[in-house]
Design a protein around this motif. Structure first.
Motif, PDB file in Angstrom:
ATOM      1  N   HIS A 205      10.884 -10.875   1.703  1.00 20.64           N
ATOM      2  CA  HIS A 205      10.372 -12.203   2.061  1.00 20.64           C
ATOM      3  C   HIS A 205      11.362 -12.966   2.937  1.00 20.64           C
ATOM      4  CE1 HIS A 205       8.090 -15.910   1.651  1.00 20.64           C
ATOM      5  NE2 HIS A 205       9.243 -16.530   1.375  1.00 20.64           N
ATOM      6  N   ASN A 206      12.652 -12.833   2.640  1.00 19.83           N
ATOM      7  CA  ASN A 206      13.677 -13.594   3.377  1.00 19.83           C
ATOM      8  C   ASN A 206      14.194 -12.878   4.617  1.00 19.83           C
ATOM      9  OD1 ASN A 206      13.657 -15.738   1.507  1.00 19.83           O
ATOM     10  ND2 ASN A 206      15.041 -14.623   0.141  1.00 19.83           N
ATOM     11  N   ASN A 207      13.894 -11.601   4.736  1.00 21.09           N
ATOM     12  CA  ASN A 207      14.455 -10.825   5.850  1.00 21.09           C
ATOM     13  C   ASN A 207      13.399 -10.098   6.676  1.00 21.09           C
ATOM     14  OD1 ASN A 207      17.611 -10.833   5.275  1.00 21.09           O
ATOM     15  ND2 ASN A 207      16.575 -10.518   3.314  1.00 21.09           N
ATOM     16  N   LYS A 208      12.140 -10.434   6.465  1.00 26.66           N
ATOM     17  CA  LYS A 208      11.055  -9.682   7.073  1.00 26.66           C
ATOM     18  C   LYS A 208      11.159  -9.630   8.595  1.00 26.66           C
ATOM     19  CE  LYS A 208       6.092  -8.966   6.592  1.00 26.66           C
ATOM     20  NZ  LYS A 208       4.863  -9.409   5.908  1.00 26.66           N
ATOM     21  N   ASN A 209      11.623 -10.695   9.205  1.00 30.48           N
ATOM     22  CA  ASN A 209      11.667 -10.758  10.677  1.00 30.48           C
ATOM     23  C   ASN A 209      12.738  -9.858  11.278  1.00 30.48           C
ATOM     24  OD1 ASN A 209       9.558 -12.595  10.756  1.00 30.48           O
ATOM     25  ND2 ASN A 209      10.928 -14.367  10.600  1.00 30.48           N
ATOM     26  N   ILE A 210      13.733  -9.474  10.482  1.00 32.94           N
ATOM     27  CA  ILE A 210      14.829  -8.663  11.043  1.00 32.94           C
ATOM     28  C   ILE A 210      14.773  -7.206  10.573  1.00 32.94           C
ATOM     29  CG2 ILE A 210      16.364 -10.654  11.266  1.00 32.94           C
ATOM     30  CD1 ILE A 210      17.820  -9.687   8.768  1.00 32.94           C
TER      31      ILE A 210
ATOM     32  N   ASP B 200      11.942   0.303   7.250  1.00 33.66           N
ATOM     33  CA  ASP B 200      12.736  -0.242   6.155  1.00 33.66           C
ATOM     34  C   ASP B 200      11.841  -0.902   5.110  1.00 33.66           C
ATOM     35  OD1 ASP B 200      15.120   0.576   7.327  1.00 33.66           O
ATOM     36  OD2 ASP B 200      15.351  -1.295   8.438  1.00 33.66           O
ATOM     37  N   ILE B 201      10.864  -1.640   5.575  1.00 33.90           N
ATOM     38  CA  ILE B 201       9.946  -2.332   4.654  1.00 33.90           C
ATOM     39  C   ILE B 201       9.169  -1.324   3.819  1.00 33.90           C
ATOM     40  CG2 ILE B 201       7.917  -3.819   4.509  1.00 33.90           C
ATOM     41  CD1 ILE B 201       8.937  -5.287   6.982  1.00 33.90           C
ATOM     42  N   VAL B 202       8.700  -0.260   4.471  1.00 32.92           N
ATOM     43  CA  VAL B 202       7.971   0.786   3.743  1.00 32.92           C
ATOM     44  C   VAL B 202       8.874   1.433   2.702  1.00 32.92           C
ATOM     45  CG1 VAL B 202       6.853   3.035   3.944  1.00 32.92           C
ATOM     46  CG2 VAL B 202       6.354   1.243   5.614  1.00 32.92           C
ATOM     47  N   ASN B 203      10.103   1.773   3.093  1.00 31.55           N
ATOM     48  CA  ASN B 203      11.011   2.451   2.172  1.00 31.55           C
ATOM     49  C   ASN B 203      11.454   1.545   1.026  1.00 31.55           C
ATOM     50  OD1 ASN B 203      10.974   4.962   3.349  1.00 31.55           O
ATOM     51  ND2 ASN B 203      12.736   4.598   4.658  1.00 31.55           N
ATOM     52  N   ILE B 204      11.590   0.252   1.288  1.00 34.10           N
ATOM     53  CA  ILE B 204      11.911  -0.682   0.203  1.00 34.10           C
ATOM     54  C   ILE B 204      10.761  -0.711  -0.806  1.00 34.10           C
ATOM     55  CG2 ILE B 204      12.280  -3.115  -0.381  1.00 34.10           C
ATOM     56  CD1 ILE B 204      13.746  -3.379   2.322  1.00 34.10           C
TER      57      ILE B 204
ATOM     58  N   ASN C 231       0.866  -1.175   0.000  1.00 33.94           N
ATOM     59  CA  ASN C 231       0.000   0.000   0.000  1.00 33.94           C
ATOM     60  C   ASN C 231       0.904   1.226   0.000  1.00 33.94           C
ATOM     61  OD1 ASN C 231      -2.115   1.742   0.200  1.00 33.94           O
ATOM     62  ND2 ASN C 231      -2.442   1.425   2.396  1.00 33.94           N
ATOM     63  N   ILE C 232       1.192   1.734  -1.204  1.00 27.81           N
ATOM     64  CA  ILE C 232       2.203   2.775  -1.363  1.00 27.81           C
ATOM     65  C   ILE C 232       1.579   4.162  -1.246  1.00 27.81           C
ATOM     66  CG2 ILE C 232       3.917   3.750  -2.924  1.00 27.81           C
ATOM     67  CD1 ILE C 232       4.267   0.992  -4.133  1.00 27.81           C
ATOM     68  N   ASP C 233       2.113   4.957  -0.340  1.00 33.28           N
ATOM     69  CA  ASP C 233       1.668   6.327  -0.131  1.00 33.28           C
ATOM     70  C   ASP C 233       2.573   7.254  -0.945  1.00 33.28           C
ATOM     71  OD1 ASP C 233       0.912   8.820   0.726  1.00 33.28           O
ATOM     72  OD2 ASP C 233       0.967   8.345   2.862  1.00 33.28           O
ATOM     73  N   GLU C 234       2.175   7.542  -2.181  1.00 32.12           N
ATOM     74  CA  GLU C 234       3.026   8.337  -3.058  1.00 32.12           C
ATOM     75  C   GLU C 234       3.225   9.760  -2.542  1.00 32.12           C
ATOM     76  OE1 GLU C 234       1.975   8.245  -7.142  1.00 32.12           O
ATOM     77  OE2 GLU C 234       1.821   6.052  -7.226  1.00 32.12           O
TER      78      GLU C 234
ATOM     79  N   ASP D   5      15.961  -5.942  -2.989  1.00 32.53           N
ATOM     80  CA  ASP D   5      14.808  -5.789  -3.869  1.00 32.53           C
ATOM     81  C   ASP D   5      13.537  -5.772  -3.037  1.00 32.53           C
ATOM     82  OD1 ASP D   5      13.475  -8.542  -3.761  1.00 32.53           O
ATOM     83  OD2 ASP D   5      15.557  -9.066  -4.251  1.00 32.53           O
ATOM     84  N   ASP D   6      12.424  -5.506  -3.688  1.00 36.73           N
ATOM     85  CA  ASP D   6      11.166  -5.309  -2.971  1.00 36.73           C
ATOM     86  C   ASP D   6      10.318  -6.572  -2.861  1.00 36.73           C
ATOM     87  OD1 ASP D   6      10.272  -5.576  -5.540  1.00 36.73           O
ATOM     88  OD2 ASP D   6       9.211  -3.657  -5.642  1.00 36.73           O
TER      89      ASP D   6
END
Length: 429
Positions: free
Chosen positions: A40-45, A50-54, A4-7, A34-35
């Motif tokens: 997917h492989n690093n979500k827990n850390i 960071d997730i939003v900015n990626i 859900n990208i807030d442009e 990558d997004d």
């Protein structure tokens, strides 16, 4: 993976350098990400930020693409764009499924790059962005300004006071004059700075100059007289005889020919004083007004008066300065005594500031017979200050609509070359 990208927020982070600072920090830990698979492989850390900015990589890619199109620049690879910032290259790549970022040292990257400051400049001078950030700018300024100090200094005004401002700041000085007149119950007059030289100012004791930069020649002229001096501005200087009513913001400065924030922020500061700090109602008023009419004339006849003077001053000034229309301003009652002749000789759009009085209702009914297009800016309050404020905001969105219909951008106005000669003039006037 769907985000859900807030442009709007992304553009704000670009304008405030928040996103590029995050890129520098994040790529010092992860030189490539990558997004899709990276999250997917690093979500827990990963942190939520960071997730939003990626997820904003998609926005950045599209922004870089749009920049190249708007600047008419050919690029060798339309699926990967290099962004240069502080000797770092960020390669933003689309692989058909998602978006990635790889960091390179500037000395080890031999392909064309887009300068970050050029990208930032391109979106800062964009009318849509300026309007999207308008409310945020006002809220941010209220949070970062010493409102109690300003209220206290304004409350001490108890004698006749002059106000001055030029261009967008004349809108501010008009509103400030009306606020102090109503709140402090004293005589106030709003003037163009040049008027100070030719008018007898002996009846006045104070002068409040309104200027975003605070250092233009108009301020100097206003301060020539032997009056107690105040400056309502985004800046302050080292002058012991001036009281600085300074408003502040943490956001990047608005880079636009028609500066909306530079007008609405100090107007809001003055309304805050009038409302004794009860800001919620006025903040809720900062929202878009929709318009829908055909533009078949460059002439706009504006029907107004003292009660809506702030709004029409903005409208008249913006139309002239941006070149989106030719404004003719009528005092409503003066229109009844000869000024109606203009409308039967020229095709014009009527813009009517409607207070829903008996006179207004009669006028609007009669004007329908002579004007094909009538736009109303409607009153919503019995409070004149709140009314003028919300009508000002409606007027701002009206100029946005007209500019869009004419394929013009209020933030990127092609101004006359004479500006280079006139703007910095500081001689005899």
């Amino acid at each position: 993976m769907n985000f859900n990208i807030d442009e709007k927020n992304f553009k704000k982070e670009i304008l405030n350098d928040e996103y590029v600072r995050w890129l520098a920090d994040f790529t010092s830990k992860y030189s490539e990400f990558d997004d899709i698979y990276f999250i997917h492989n690093n979500k827990n850390i990963l942190k939520e930020k960071d997730i939003v900015n990626i997820s904003y990589l998609e926005c950045l890619f599209k922004m870089l693409n749009k920049y190249l199109i708007n600047e008419n620049i050919s690029y060798e690879n339309l699926f990967a764009y290099g962004l240069l910032s502080n000797d770092n290259i960020y390669l933003i790549h689309y692989n058909g499924e998602g978006y990635s970022c790889t960091r390179y040292d500037n000395n080890r990257y031999n392909h064309p790059c887009i300068e970050y400051n050029d990208l930032k400049k391109s979106i800062s001078k964009n009318m849509q962005v300026i309007f999207e950030l308008l409310k945020d700018r006002v809220i941010d300024s209220l949070e970062h300004t010493d409102l109690e100090f300003i209220r206290y200094e304004l409350s001490k005004l108890d004698s006749p006071t002059l106000f001055s401002g030029v261009g967008g700041s004349s809108v501010v000085s008009e509103f400030a004059s009306k606020v102090i007149n109503a709140k402090n119950r004293i005589v106030t007059v709003n003037s163009e700075p040049r008027d100070f030289i030719y008018r007898n100012n002996n009846a006045f004791r104070n002068v409040i100059a309104c200027s975003y930069s605070g250092n233009n020649y108009g301020v100097e002229i206003s301060f020539l007289k032997d009056l107690k001096k105040y400056l309502l501005s985004n800046n302050s200087f080292e002058a012991n005889d001036v009281t600085y009513l300074k408003y502040s913001t943490s956001l990047a400065k608005e880079k636009s020919f028609i500066s909306l924030g530079a007008t609405l922020i100090p107007v809001t500061i003055m309304l805050d004083y009038y409302l004794d700090g009860n800001d919620k109602e006025m903040i809720d008023l900062i929202k878009e007004t929709k318009f829908d009419f055909n533009i078949d004339s460059d002439i706009y006849e504006i029907f107004s008066g003292y009660d809506t003077s702030v709004s029409f001053k903005y409208l008249e000034s913006t139309m002239v300065e941006s070149g989106i229309g030719i404004p003719i301003v009528h005092d409503k009652y003066s229109y009844c005594h000869g000024r109606s002749t203009f409308g039967i000789n020229y095709n014009a759009v009527a813009i009517y500031y409607n207070r829903d009085t008996e006179f207004d209702n009669m006028m609007l009914e009669e004007l329908k017979k002579y004007y094909k297009t009538i736009i109303t800016i409607d009153s919503k309050y019995n409070n004149q200050m709140l009314d003028d404020y919300q009508m000002l905001i409606q007027s701002m969105y009206l100029t946005k609509y007209i500019a869009e219909k004419k394929n013009k951008d209020l933030s990127k106005v092609k101004y006359s070359p004479i500006v280079k000669k006139l703007y910095k003039y500081s001689g005899e006037i």
